[in-house]
Design an enzyme around this catalytic site. Sequence first.
Site, PDB file in Angstrom:
ATOM      1  N   ASP A   1      16.093 -41.836 -32.821  1.00 21.48           N
ATOM      2  CA  ASP A   1      14.917 -41.521 -33.625  1.00 21.48           C
ATOM      3  C   ASP A   1      14.917 -40.050 -34.057  1.00 21.48           C
ATOM      4  OD1 ASP A   1      12.481 -42.165 -34.788  1.00 21.48           O
ATOM      5  OD2 ASP A   1      11.756 -43.235 -33.024  1.00 21.48           O
TER       6      ASP A   1
ATOM      7  N   ASP B   1       7.584 -46.659 -40.346  1.00 21.36           N
ATOM      8  CA  ASP B   1       7.488 -47.876 -39.528  1.00 21.36           C
ATOM      9  C   ASP B   1       6.786 -49.011 -40.274  1.00 21.36           C
ATOM     10  OD1 ASP B   1       8.504 -46.147 -37.709  1.00 21.36           O
ATOM     11  OD2 ASP B   1       6.946 -46.447 -36.199  1.00 21.36           O
TER      12      ASP B   1
HETATM   13  C1  GLA Z   1       9.204 -44.225 -34.230  1.00 26.61           C
HETATM   14  C2  GLA Z   1      10.183 -45.260 -34.742  1.00 26.61           C
HETATM   15  C3  GLA Z   1       9.770 -46.628 -34.249  1.00 26.61           C
HETATM   16  C4  GLA Z   1       9.717 -46.644 -32.730  1.00 26.61           C
HETATM   17  C5  GLA Z   1       8.782 -45.555 -32.232  1.00 26.61           C
HETATM   18  C6  GLA Z   1       8.863 -45.380 -30.728  1.00 26.61           C
HETATM   19  O1  GLA Z   1       7.933 -44.406 -34.776  1.00 26.61           O
HETATM   20  O2  GLA Z   1      10.246 -45.227 -36.135  1.00 26.61           O
HETATM   21  O3  GLA Z   1      10.685 -47.605 -34.723  1.00 26.61           O
HETATM   22  O4  GLA Z   1      10.999 -46.494 -32.214  1.00 26.61           O
HETATM   23  O5  GLA Z   1       9.107 -44.288 -32.805  1.00 26.61           O
HETATM   24  O6  GLA Z   1       8.061 -44.347 -30.260  1.00 26.61           O
END
Ligand code: GLA
Length: 412
Positions: free
Chosen positions: A157, A214
């Site tokens: 990430d 997301d």
């Molecule tokens: C980010 C990523 C998600 C997930 C969260 C976990 O938002 O984009 O896909 O992995 O972190 O905290």
Amino acid sequence: MRHTATRGLVVGLGLVVVAVVFCGGFVAALDNGIGLTPAMGYNTWNDFRCNITAQDIMDAADAIVRQGLDKLGYHYVNMDDCWAQGRYPNGTIYPDPVAFPNGIAAVADYVHSLGLKFGIYTDRGLLTCAGRPGSFGFEAIDAQTYAAWGVDYLKEDSCWAPSFSHDFAFSEYSKMRDALNATGRQIYFSLCGWNTWYSPVGYTLGNSWRIAGDCNEWPSVLNAIDKNAPLSVNAKPGGWNDPDMLIGSDPVTAAYLTQDQSRTMFSLWSVMAAPLLIGSNIRNLSAFDLETYSNTEVIVIDQDPLGVQGVRINGSSLSDGNSTYNIWGRPLSDANGGGWAILFLNNGNDAASLTCDQECISFMDFDASSTIYIRDVWAHTNNGTVTPSEGITVNVPPQGASVTLRLTTSQL
Ligand code: GLA
């Protein structure tokens, strides 16, 4: 004369060496031999969010096998954020000892014992998005630790990164890429930088790269679709645009869509050659979600060996309301029956009759004189034939529903 020629050769070779050294950061590929089709499996985030334990991961793995999903290609059991707790004085990362009492290797071993693969999560910054330790400055030691644990897939990430400049991000991801390569273990590398600017260089860094934020509810799914539309050219076997993990339709999970929308997401993700990582209630999938993710006629579209990402043929941006409909198409390999997969998406408030007209059909390179066979991959019916000039019209329910067809020049 000979002397000059030799000197020219030496200077030339020197330039090549300098070029390789300078460009090595982004030019070297991950080259791990995997990801030749988009990854398929499960990820904990849309199901559990931050509350994960070793038992949850093992239960998820059991459920994948019990529901027959492993036989359909869902092999990765990926543990997202919230497993890590801290680092020992020597820098080695360790998990939450309450949630993972026997450590991570024990979980990986269990997943492997079922014939599945095990994925883990980290972050290129100082902390993960949920505030757990990140890999910044620990890339080599973390890659070695993951390999020793038996990790097969790494999602990295971008939260808490010291800089969000593109070059800095690329150099950070190339550090982890090289560290993974150095382990000698085949580890699928999934970049999570939430931006389209990763796409043109993504292939040199990892096996997939997130191109948008997301997907938590329908508007963010539409945003990911719009962001992905111009990026087809960057996807190919070994490296894929990643519009984020799938969302199911069961309200018991952290994120969910309507049934129609969840099925559209799965179908369009397949047309877009996206990773298929289930985010629904894996331990006990609803009958509807199980039917969705078990549709082998859709899975073969996603896993087509030609590896060409589909394109938006008609319609435009859905997330800003510019279009209430989209028509997408993806060419498929002859080994897979050939022709195209085509998806009609209706995001309007009323049912709509949508047409792929002669121009739309000619975009797909069908000869003007061809007879086109139509198969509906959700109804599982052959729907007769048309000629290109007749076009193809389908009725699509409203609010994110879709119809997905295979078009071929001989009966499938
Ligand atoms: C980010 C990523 C998600 C997930 C969260 C976990 O938002 O984009 O896909 O992995 O972190 O905290």
